[in-house]
Design an enzyme around this catalytic site. Sequence first.
Site, PDB file in Angstrom:
ATOM      1  N   GLU A   1      80.930  86.094  33.973  1.00 14.59           N
ATOM      2  CA  GLU A   1      79.963  84.999  33.890  1.00 14.59           C
ATOM      3  C   GLU A   1      78.607  85.641  34.082  1.00 14.59           C
ATOM      4  OE1 GLU A   1      77.405  82.735  34.472  1.00 14.59           O
ATOM      5  OE2 GLU A   1      78.253  81.762  36.249  1.00 14.59           O
TER       6      GLU A   1
ATOM      7  N   LYS B   1      83.817  91.153  46.776  1.00 10.98           N
ATOM      8  CA  LYS B   1      82.587  91.708  47.328  1.00 10.98           C
ATOM      9  C   LYS B   1      81.438  90.730  47.126  1.00 10.98           C
ATOM     10  CE  LYS B   1      79.299  94.239  45.635  1.00 10.98           C
ATOM     11  NZ  LYS B   1      78.043  93.816  46.292  1.00 10.98           N
TER      12      LYS B   1
ATOM     13  N   GLU C   1      65.939  87.104  30.678  1.00 11.98           N
ATOM     14  CA  GLU C   1      66.182  86.260  31.830  1.00 11.98           C
ATOM     15  C   GLU C   1      65.244  86.693  32.962  1.00 11.98           C
ATOM     16  OE1 GLU C   1      70.067  86.699  33.731  1.00 11.98           O
ATOM     17  OE2 GLU C   1      70.143  84.526  33.954  1.00 11.98           O
TER      18      GLU C   1
ATOM     19  N   GLY D   1      77.294  87.799  37.425  1.00  5.74           N
ATOM     20  CA  GLY D   1      76.089  88.579  37.679  1.00  5.74           C
ATOM     21  C   GLY D   1      75.344  88.811  36.378  1.00  5.74           C
TER      22      GLY D   1
ATOM     23  N   CYS E   1      71.800  81.201  36.775  1.00  4.90           N
ATOM     24  CA  CYS E   1      72.088  81.820  35.480  1.00  4.90           C
ATOM     25  C   CYS E   1      71.962  80.813  34.347  1.00  4.90           C
ATOM     26  CB  CYS E   1      73.477  82.439  35.488  1.00  4.90           C
ATOM     27  SG  CYS E   1      74.711  81.371  36.215  1.00  4.90           S
TER      28      CYS E   1
END
Lengths: 500, 288
Positions: A279, A205, A410, A257, A313
Amino acid sequence: MPARPAARRTTRPARPAPELSFGDLWTFDPAPETADPKLRQRYDLFIDGKFSAPVSGTYFPSINPANEKTLAQIALAASTDVDLAFAAATRAFPAWSRLHGSERGKYLYRIARLLQDRAREFAVAETLDGGKPIKESRDFDVPMAAAHFFYHAGWADKLEYAFPGARAWKPHGVVGQVIPWNFPLLMLAWKLAPALATGNTVVLKPAETTSITALKLAEILLEADLPPGVVNFVTGAGEVGAAVVNHPAAAKIAFTGSTEVGKKIMRASAGSGKKLTLELGGKAANIVFEDAPIDQAVEGVVNGIFFNQGHVCCAGSRLLVQEGVAEVVLAKLKNRIRVLRVGDPIDKNTDIGAINSREQLDKIRRLVNIGVKDGAELYQPPCKLPEKGFYFRPTILSGVQQSHRVAREEIFGPVLSILTFRTVEEAIEKANNTAYGLSAGVWTDKGSRILKMSTELKAGVVWANTYNRFDPASPFGGYKESGFGREGGRHGLADYVQLH
Amino acid sequence: MARLIITKTPKVYVGGAFIRSESGRTFPLKDSLGAFVGHVPQCTRKDLRNAVEAAARAGVGWARRTAFNRSQILYRLAEMMEARATELAETIMLGGTAAAAAKAEVSASVDRLIYYAGWADKFEQVLGNVNPVSGPYFNFTVTEPMGVIGLIAPHEAPLLALVSLFAPAIVSGNAVVALASEAQPYPAIILGEMLATSDLPGGVVNLLTGYRKELLPTFATHQHFRGIGGVANADERKLLQSGAAESIKRVKLTPAEDHFDWMADAAQSLYAIRDWLEFKTTWHPIGS
């Protein structure tokens, strides 16, 4: 030789080089990339080697974040569609996993080559759908995606060398994969290539805001004559992702994600026996020592945080700079970001494109406001932003403390938080003082210090005198709450097989 | 006149010391015929937290030891066990295992340590990598221990399973807190005495006895565990995995219902060492 009189031995005071700032003196002519992205008006699901309408008949728009115009309608998968995708992948698995590795490899080589053939078209589509500058999608995302297929193609018939001494290894079966919106095509390549090389079949997806290049890649899979069902794409938002990762036919889940969603997936799959690789997020320290080549470091710090609007990321979002050079680094950084061009991603001169979505833009704004409220000093260059679309100026927050939210959370945007340190030990302590551990950067002229830092930093990737470099042969992945498993290299293969 | 023998008070080996539970609680241990053996510490969540602290303290230095040194210390532990093999076999026989089988389990446990001792300075050479990247960088991937690992030993093979679980974790520099077999805790109690005399720094291996039901929730959620391994039934796996999600722990569990054969060749592997490793990739510039 007589010594020169002391009075003549004057050194010039350390003064920053004169600035070359032309402001708005000249405007650049627009230089849009004009290749045709060959978009369809409507994209269906890709299941069992065919494009098929979702059972619900529902579609959602994918917009261009640069101007908020609709690019295409994307099928919204329901759980029935996800079932169909898993059924197709399950049917395809026996033949695909038994296929000789050299033949599986040839399919991957074909995909790599076909992607190279259509590279510019894919680059434009990626930029339109995601908002990243065309120079990045053209020079980084698409070629790197092709390189990942090419690299893994060669592994497919050499896997016994990847797992030395293993008594046996076999693919997991059907792998459910969910990828983010920051590198839509590249993340897809990172997920598909090792899964296919090792003989798994896939239900993937893409992120709901960036599905187009995945569905364009489905066209390439058809051109490559990949057997039906080996790769299936289901599109939609979080519910579809949940249906993929919770599907009983998924033997393994690979997710890239946020850490928050990663934890949800881990909880949801607890007790299911599914293998998992995650991850997740990061809050990387980019550490500049006094002996670093400062101009090179400033360039690297800029690349580290403003690459892809900071939607990375592993972005170097915490600059740790040694006190002796803190002032000059900050001055040079401000100079440098004043000349970054923020604007239309499709323009070949653009350095910073559009923020991927309104939600993300709101989140960045919110966190930057909190940073200022917590006491950080804000700097943003006075550049003009387009009137339509989602944009955020490159932002520096200096005087940030460890306890500030902008040093811990983040932000996933073009926002650099700056902290200072005095000693090597303090740099290590501050760099590791985070729940994350994806990446880190070190800038120094001293090779032994690079290795010392690399040994001490709790991060899966350490860049020395460079930042944000990637390679299909180089394993990528995190420590601690940045997730587990590696992607790329020999190490990435191990996560796609059961070893005994 | 028959001399009354001195019985040993069972104590667990935590942080390099032999302790009773902080709670003072014990549970009676009986042999397979129902005869009383001793009162085994019923360790609590607090004991577990203390053990994790000890492991975290000891782990730093242990990870910095040279691989060759770790190799010799594991070998030394095997020496200690071989010398007291008869005593160890007797602890296994308490659970009803026949003498020959108990002896075989002790021998296999010693050999397992020798197997992993030999890996200490070699696994890096097999699992690490230099990566040919497109650019002027020396790019290499090295392994690192994760930190503190929590291990849950199964009911059966009370010595061999425990050794097979902790040896591949500590060989790379991890520190371990292990919950001994609930059904047969005594071999772990005696093993502690060998750990104490093996040159292994105190705190690198911490052995708890007690009830799984009481301790597993803390194993699942304690933030300082970087990994959780061992043998668990379906409910326990769900509990451990969902608790692990809170801090993204690495979880490698063997289903209890598989009745894993710890004597088999497959019970020792380079990939059991790999389970408790992180991989770090460094991009080092090449240039003047």
